[in-house]
Scaffold this motif. Structure first.
Motif, PDB file in Angstrom:
ATOM      1  N   LEU A  35      -5.730  -9.058   9.386  1.00 41.88           N
ATOM      2  CA  LEU A  35      -5.706  -9.095   7.919  1.00 41.88           C
ATOM      3  C   LEU A  35      -6.733  -8.114   7.356  1.00 41.88           C
ATOM      4  N   LEU A  36      -7.938  -8.118   7.948  1.00 40.23           N
ATOM      5  CA  LEU A  36      -8.980  -7.206   7.454  1.00 40.23           C
ATOM      6  C   LEU A  36      -8.612  -5.746   7.716  1.00 40.23           C
ATOM      7  N   ASP A  37      -7.917  -5.491   8.829  1.00 41.18           N
ATOM      8  CA  ASP A  37      -7.424  -4.123   9.091  1.00 41.18           C
ATOM      9  C   ASP A  37      -6.439  -3.713   7.997  1.00 41.18           C
ATOM     10  N   ALA A  38      -5.537  -4.624   7.645  1.00 45.52           N
ATOM     11  CA  ALA A  38      -4.535  -4.335   6.601  1.00 45.52           C
ATOM     12  C   ALA A  38      -5.245  -4.070   5.268  1.00 45.52           C
ATOM     13  N   CYS A  39      -6.317  -4.830   5.011  1.00 46.19           N
ATOM     14  CA  CYS A  39      -7.079  -4.642   3.771  1.00 46.19           C
ATOM     15  C   CYS A  39      -7.718  -3.250   3.749  1.00 46.19           C
ATOM     16  N   ASP A  40      -8.290  -2.851   4.889  1.00 48.86           N
ATOM     17  CA  ASP A  40      -8.898  -1.507   4.972  1.00 48.86           C
ATOM     18  C   ASP A  40      -7.850  -0.438   4.680  1.00 48.86           C
ATOM     19  N   TYR A  41      -6.659  -0.640   5.229  1.00 48.50           N
ATOM     20  CA  TYR A  41      -5.570   0.315   5.009  1.00 48.50           C
ATOM     21  C   TYR A  41      -5.225   0.374   3.512  1.00 48.50           C
ATOM     22  N   TYR A  42      -5.139  -0.795   2.895  1.00 46.05           N
ATOM     23  CA  TYR A  42      -4.790  -0.857   1.464  1.00 46.05           C
ATOM     24  C   TYR A  42      -5.814  -0.071   0.630  1.00 46.05           C
ATOM     25  N   VAL A  43      -7.087  -0.263   0.944  1.00 45.76           N
ATOM     26  CA  VAL A  43      -8.139   0.433   0.194  1.00 45.76           C
ATOM     27  C   VAL A  43      -8.066   1.940   0.443  1.00 45.76           C
ATOM     28  N   VAL A  95      -5.454   3.778   1.279  1.00 45.03           N
ATOM     29  CA  VAL A  95      -4.279   4.426   0.695  1.00 45.03           C
ATOM     30  C   VAL A  95      -4.328   4.407  -0.833  1.00 45.03           C
ATOM     31  N   THR A  96      -4.764   3.297  -1.428  1.00 38.99           N
ATOM     32  CA  THR A  96      -4.677   3.181  -2.893  1.00 38.99           C
ATOM     33  C   THR A  96      -5.991   3.548  -3.586  1.00 38.99           C
ATOM     34  N   GLY A  97      -7.101   3.528  -2.857  1.00 39.07           N
ATOM     35  CA  GLY A  97      -8.401   3.780  -3.465  1.00 39.07           C
ATOM     36  C   GLY A  97      -8.861   2.630  -4.357  1.00 39.07           C
ATOM     37  N   ARG A  98      -8.138   1.507  -4.296  1.00 41.87           N
ATOM     38  CA  ARG A  98      -8.465   0.373  -5.159  1.00 41.87           C
ATOM     39  C   ARG A  98      -9.428  -0.590  -4.477  1.00 41.87           C
ATOM     40  N   ARG A  99     -10.364  -1.106  -5.271  1.00 45.43           N
ATOM     41  CA  ARG A  99     -11.286  -2.122  -4.769  1.00 45.43           C
ATOM     42  C   ARG A  99     -10.536  -3.443  -4.570  1.00 45.43           C
ATOM     43  N   LEU A 100     -10.825  -4.142  -3.487  1.00 43.37           N
ATOM     44  CA  LEU A 100     -10.159  -5.426  -3.217  1.00 43.37           C
ATOM     45  C   LEU A 100     -10.995  -6.587  -3.723  1.00 43.37           C
ATOM     46  N   THR A 101     -10.330  -7.701  -3.969  1.00 39.49           N
ATOM     47  CA  THR A 101     -11.065  -8.928  -4.230  1.00 39.49           C
ATOM     48  C   THR A 101     -10.795  -9.905  -3.082  1.00 39.49           C
ATOM     49  N   PHE A 102     -11.855 -10.512  -2.583  1.00 30.93           N
ATOM     50  CA  PHE A 102     -11.663 -11.608  -1.625  1.00 30.93           C
ATOM     51  C   PHE A 102     -11.984 -12.909  -2.349  1.00 30.93           C
ATOM     52  N   GLU A 103     -11.001 -13.808  -2.376  1.00 29.12           N
ATOM     53  CA  GLU A 103     -11.241 -15.107  -2.997  1.00 29.12           C
ATOM     54  C   GLU A 103     -11.761 -16.064  -1.924  1.00 29.12           C
ATOM     55  N   TYR A 104     -12.765 -16.833  -2.316  1.00 30.84           N
ATOM     56  CA  TYR A 104     -13.363 -17.760  -1.343  1.00 30.84           C
ATOM     57  C   TYR A 104     -13.614 -19.072  -2.073  1.00 30.84           C
ATOM     58  N   ALA A 137       0.842  -1.197   0.000  1.00 32.49           N
ATOM     59  CA  ALA A 137       0.000   0.000   0.000  1.00 32.49           C
ATOM     60  C   ALA A 137       0.876   1.245   0.000  1.00 32.49           C
ATOM     61  N   ASP A 138       1.952   1.217   0.790  1.00 34.52           N
ATOM     62  CA  ASP A 138       2.770   2.419   0.951  1.00 34.52           C
ATOM     63  C   ASP A 138       3.586   2.760  -0.285  1.00 34.52           C
ATOM     64  N   ILE A 139       3.952   1.771  -1.098  1.00 30.04           N
ATOM     65  CA  ILE A 139       4.686   2.134  -2.326  1.00 30.04           C
ATOM     66  C   ILE A 139       3.701   2.505  -3.428  1.00 30.04           C
ATOM     67  N   ASN A 140       2.425   2.360  -3.137  1.00 27.70           N
ATOM     68  CA  ASN A 140       1.368   2.825  -4.024  1.00 27.70           C
ATOM     69  C   ASN A 140       1.506   2.385  -5.479  1.00 27.70           C
ATOM     70  N   ILE A 141       1.556   1.082  -5.657  1.00 30.84           N
ATOM     71  CA  ILE A 141       1.494   0.503  -7.007  1.00 30.84           C
ATOM     72  C   ILE A 141       0.038   0.053  -7.177  1.00 30.84           C
ATOM     73  N   PRO A 142      -0.717   0.708  -8.066  1.00 30.54           N
ATOM     74  CA  PRO A 142      -2.175   0.472  -8.053  1.00 30.54           C
ATOM     75  C   PRO A 142      -2.646  -0.818  -8.739  1.00 30.54           C
TER      76      PRO A 142
END
Ligand code: SAH
Length: 342
Positions: free
Chosen positions: A237-245, A247-256, A202-207
């Protein structure tokens, strides 16, 4: 000797400047390697013999070849076993989707994660792949199919976030305008959830699109099938995902992956909905592939539909992964395992 195709554009520029060559030569050479996908210095016809000889003194090309190829009879899917210089093999896949030609590549030989349902980890971990070896998978597929790859998914064998520096190097090269120029937005990286490296990414911001292998709606169920869940807890893990979203504004995918009788009940679907409520995310439901060594079965279609409906009713975006190449769709890593036994 260092590999020339492992150098970032900026590193190649430095090499060229040290040789007292004009800077634009780096553009040309990078283009030969990463756009025209040559395998030798001799093919670079607009580069002087003198420069080529100088480069050859210190650099060589990553060596990889197609060891085996399976072609689906149902669609355009092709599965490749690719062999590297040291004899190690990985799997890569070519998939033709409406939105573009996609390469699924491996990031490591084998895998350390030990997920119970996954064939890639059954023979343990051997080594990280270099950036050049990840690029080579895409170049070999393009040369073989004579098709341009527009999308990349890092979902073959290995845990990409455990091979962080090489992955970032790979991403920067594949994205470069003198190379394949594949947009970061068309690249998906799938991870079992290496939390510190999700923050780093997230911090190196590669989208790119981040896909999280969730596979269970609770900490204790996740631990049962993914040993990594003991170290990297679901809540963190979910906290890290929230952070990623954030910082990057990118939608995440959860695989199940849906495993019959294990994580595919209506109760599981409700739990998953509660877990992901109000997140900028898609859920990708994947009927699990049968794996000889794992004793798991895919859920019934009716249960999959029911599961999806519950998510949708709860406001969660959910899709069921369309199966391509089902006739050659041995779970990733299975083909390699079979070859290792021969
Ligand atoms: N290590 C990374 C990337 C490689 S696995 C990760 O865990 O995400 C790529 C995807 O394939 C993951 O979502 C993984 O859980 C899934 N996968 C593994 N075994 C599978 C199986 N038997 N059936 C369906 N999907 C599987």
């Amino acid at each position: 000797m260092r590999k020339i195709d492992d150098l970032s554009f900026e590193e190649l520029q430095e090499v060229i400047l040290k040789l007292k060559e004009p800077k634009f030569k780096a553009d040309q050479i990078f283009n030969w390697i990463h756009n025209k996908m040559v395998d030798s210095f001799d093919e670079m016809t607009n580069v002087s013999k003198k420069t080529r000889t100088e480069l050859q003194k210190e650099y060589e090309f990553t060596v990889a070849r197609i060891e085996l190829k399976l072609q689906s009879k149902l669609d355009e899917t092709k599965k490749y076993v690719i062999k590297f210089e040291d004899g190690n093999i990985v799997e890569s896949v070519f998939l033709k989707y409406k939105f573009g030609n996609t390469a699924c590549i491996s990031s490591q030989v084998g895998c350390k994660m030990g997920c119970h349902f996954c064939a890639s980890t059954k023979n343990g971990f051997i080594r990280d792949l270099t950036a050049g070896e990840m690029l080579k998978q895409i170049y070999l597929i393009q040369k073989d199919t004579k098709e341009k790859i527009s999308n990349v998914v890092i979902m073959g064998s290995g845990e990409p976030l455990e091979n962080f520096d090489n992955i970032v190097r790979f991403l920067n090269i594949i994205n470069h305008e003198q190379g394949q120029n594949i947009s970061m937005r068309k690249i998906t990286l799938s991870t079992s959830g290496i939390i510190p490296n999700i923050y780093k990414l997230a911090d190196i911001n590669i989208p790119i699109t981040l896909a999280i292998s969730l596979h269970a709606p609770s900490q204790d169920k996740r631990e049962k099938i993914m040993p990594i869940a003991r170290k990297h807890k679901l809540k963190d893990l979910l906290d890290a995902c929230d952070y990623y979203v954030r910082v990057t504004g990118r939608r995440l995918t959860f695989e199940y992956i849906l495993i019959k009788g294990f994580n595919d009940s209506q109760e599981d679907a409700v739990k998953l909905s509660n877990l992901l409520k109000n997140k900028l995310a898609n859920v990708n439901l994947i009927p699990c592939n049968y794996v000889k060594e794992a004793n798991i079965q895919p859920s019934d279609n009716l249960d999959i539909e029911k599961f999806k409906r519950i998510l949708t009713e709860n406001g969660i975006n959910a899709t069921v992964r369309r199966e391509l190449g089902s006739d050659i769709n041995a779970a990733c890593g299975q083909l390699r395992n079979d070859l290792l036994k021969m």
